[in-house]
Motif scaffolding. Structure first.
Motif, short mmCIF file in Angstrom:
data_model
loop_
_atom_site.label_atom_id
_atom_site.label_comp_id
_atom_site.label_asym_id
_atom_site.label_seq_id
_atom_site.Cartn_x
_atom_site.Cartn_y
_atom_site.Cartn_z
N PHE A 182 8.88 1.93 13.72
CA PHE A 182 9.16 0.55 14.11
C PHE A 182 8.11 -0.02 15.07
CE2 PHE A 182 13.47 2.02 12.91
CZ PHE A 182 13.65 1.16 11.84
N ARG A 183 6.85 0.23 14.75
CA ARG A 183 5.76 -0.33 15.54
C ARG A 183 4.85 -1.15 14.63
NH1 ARG A 183 3.69 4.45 19.67
NH2 ARG A 183 5.67 4.77 20.75
N LYS A 184 4.65 -2.41 14.97
CA LYS A 184 3.79 -3.30 14.18
C LYS A 184 4.11 -3.21 12.70
CE LYS A 184 0.02 -3.17 17.55
NZ LYS A 184 -1.43 -2.91 17.79
N VAL A 185 5.36 -3.39 12.37
CA VAL A 185 5.86 -3.19 11.01
C VAL A 185 5.12 -4.07 10.00
CG1 VAL A 185 7.84 -3.64 9.53
CG2 VAL A 185 8.14 -2.32 11.62
N VAL A 186 4.99 -5.35 10.31
CA VAL A 186 4.37 -6.27 9.36
C VAL A 186 2.91 -5.90 9.11
CG1 VAL A 186 3.70 -8.67 8.96
CG2 VAL A 186 5.93 -8.16 9.95
N GLU A 187 2.18 -5.53 10.17
CA GLU A 187 0.76 -5.23 10.04
C GLU A 187 0.49 -3.89 9.36
OE1 GLU A 187 2.40 -6.19 12.73
OE2 GLU A 187 1.13 -7.25 14.18
N THR A 188 1.39 -2.93 9.51
CA THR A 188 1.10 -1.57 9.05
C THR A 188 1.85 -1.15 7.79
OG1 THR A 188 2.82 -0.63 10.49
CG2 THR A 188 0.59 -0.83 11.41
N THR A 189 2.80 -1.93 7.34
CA THR A 189 3.56 -1.53 6.14
C THR A 189 2.82 -1.96 4.88
OG1 THR A 189 5.66 -1.75 7.32
CG2 THR A 189 5.76 -1.68 4.92
N PRO A 190 2.44 -1.01 4.02
CA PRO A 190 1.75 -1.34 2.77
C PRO A 190 2.77 -1.86 1.74
CG PRO A 190 2.06 1.02 2.92
CD PRO A 190 2.63 0.45 4.18
N VAL A 191 3.10 -3.13 1.85
CA VAL A 191 4.22 -3.70 1.11
C VAL A 191 4.07 -3.55 -0.40
CG1 VAL A 191 5.53 -5.79 0.66
CG2 VAL A 191 4.72 -5.32 2.97
N GLN A 192 2.90 -3.88 -0.93
CA GLN A 192 2.74 -3.86 -2.39
C GLN A 192 2.93 -2.48 -3.01
OE1 GLN A 192 -0.86 -5.70 -3.77
NE2 GLN A 192 -0.42 -5.32 -5.93
N PRO A 193 2.20 -1.43 -2.55
CA PRO A 193 2.44 -0.10 -3.14
C PRO A 193 3.83 0.44 -2.85
CG PRO A 193 0.90 0.04 -1.30
CD PRO A 193 1.09 -1.41 -1.59
N LEU A 194 4.39 0.10 -1.69
CA LEU A 194 5.73 0.56 -1.35
C LEU A 194 6.75 -0.03 -2.31
CD1 LEU A 194 7.80 1.95 0.47
CD2 LEU A 194 7.69 -0.04 2.00
N LYS A 195 6.69 -1.33 -2.52
CA LYS A 195 7.66 -1.98 -3.42
C LYS A 195 7.45 -1.55 -4.87
CE LYS A 195 8.91 -6.06 -0.72
NZ LYS A 195 9.03 -7.54 -0.71
N LYS A 196 6.20 -1.27 -5.23
CA LYS A 196 5.91 -0.82 -6.59
C LYS A 196 6.66 0.48 -6.89
CE LYS A 196 1.94 0.02 -9.63
NZ LYS A 196 0.45 0.08 -9.70
N LEU A 197 6.64 1.39 -5.92
CA LEU A 197 7.33 2.67 -6.11
C LEU A 197 8.85 2.50 -6.02
CD1 LEU A 197 4.87 4.89 -4.09
CD2 LEU A 197 5.49 5.25 -6.47
N LEU A 198 9.31 1.68 -5.09
CA LEU A 198 10.75 1.45 -4.97
C LEU A 198 11.30 0.77 -6.22
CD1 LEU A 198 11.07 0.30 -1.23
CD2 LEU A 198 11.66 2.54 -2.21
N ASP A 199 10.51 -0.09 -6.83
CA ASP A 199 10.95 -0.76 -8.07
C ASP A 199 11.11 0.24 -9.21
OD1 ASP A 199 11.11 -3.28 -6.97
OD2 ASP A 199 9.09 -3.87 -7.56
N VAL A 200 10.27 1.28 -9.20
CA VAL A 200 10.36 2.31 -10.24
C VAL A 200 11.58 3.19 -10.02
CG1 VAL A 200 9.28 4.39 -11.18
CG2 VAL A 200 7.89 2.36 -10.74
#
Length: 277
Positions: free
Chosen positions: A161-179
């Motif tokens: 929970f540190r700098k969540v917006v800046e450090t979370t790789p949203v696109q690859p993360l959601k790609k895997l979660l979608d699968v």
């Protein structure tokens, strides 16, 4: 998820990771699995004595391709339908070139093995795997030696929970979660709120917003050891995968140091997914 790369050194640990990758490919409807062997040609330095015999590069490449062909034949019966198993052999240092390989092959995921055996095994097998995680922007699943594939239904996402917006790789993360469409547990390990700041509630809200649609469940646990806290929780929840974002500077940076007592990758039988920030 079209392509999975499986680096191999032909050890049983590598074979186990390859079997896991094939099971994963079936769940992910992957069309290509690439077995990749990076061999190193030792080049003698002039005027420097060495006891290492000089190996013909063509013989080295031939031996590498022979090993890959044998591995391909043995894994053949486990292949999912409509998927191709390809082989690549190159004279490279694996960690230094893995990112280039992933880009060239248009890889979505790297799957590698790791052993939690003797200290020597950790140095020989584990260090290469950890170095690959450090040197590629492609998501990597680390498969412990005793892990067997089972469909990924439940994921524990360990987060600081540190700098969540800046450090979370949203696109690859959601790609895997979608699968996977998993039951998602977001976990924060702290002790006596030493890392809790005035920003923590806001950062939690930001992550909840980023994960909208995936129904994350949040857990805040007090534990003196981050690695043990993660593994204990993941085992209690019967997680199929532990997800972390290795940050250059942050709470989980020490996970990837080569200390036997602090490597999460060495101390869980649950596969570990690392996605870089």
């Amino acid at each position: 998820m079209k392509t999975i790369i499986v680096p191999t050194d032909f050890s049983e640990t590598a074979y186990n990771a390859a079997r896991y990758a094939l099971g994963l490919a079936g769940q992910m409807s992957t069309s290509r699995i690439v077995l990749y062997h990076a061999y190193e040609l030792i080049v003698p330095i002039p005027d420097v004595p060495t006891s290492v015999p000089v190996v013909n590069p063509e013989e080295l490449r031939s031996a590498s391709l022979e090993g890959l062909d044998k591995m391909k034949r043995e894994l053949g019966p486990l292949m999912p339908e409509d998927a191709a198993l390809e082989c690549r052999a190159e004279n490279h240092l694996l960690p230094a070139n893995i990112d280039e390989v992933c880009k060239r092959e248009q890889a979505d995921l790297v799957v590698m093995g790791i052993t939690g055996g003797s200290q020597l095994e950790e140095i020989l097998v584990g260090s290469n795997t950890i170095d690959v995680v450090k040197h590629t922007t492609c998501p990597v699943i680390i498969v412990p030696a005793d892990a067997r594939f089972k469909p990924i239904r439940r994921i524990v996402f360990a987060c600081d929970f540190r700098k969540v917006v800046e450090t979370t790789p949203v696109q690859p993360l959601k790609k895997l979660l979608d699968v996977f469409r998993p039951e998602l547990h977001v976990l924060n390990i702290d002790h006596e709120s030493k890392h809790f700041t005035s920003d923590t509630p806001y950062e939690t809200l930001m992550l909840d917003t980023l994960l909208e649609g995936y129904n994350p469940q949040f857990h805040f646990i007090d534990h003196t050891n981050v690695v043990k806290g993660i593994t204990d929780f993941a085992e209690k929840e019967q997680a199929d995968l532990i997800l972390i974002i290795p940050k250059k500077h942050g709470l989980f940076e020490h996970i990837f140091k080569r200390s036997r007592t602090t490597q999460l990758a060495f101390h869980t039988h649950i596969p570990l997914l690392a996605i870089h920030e």
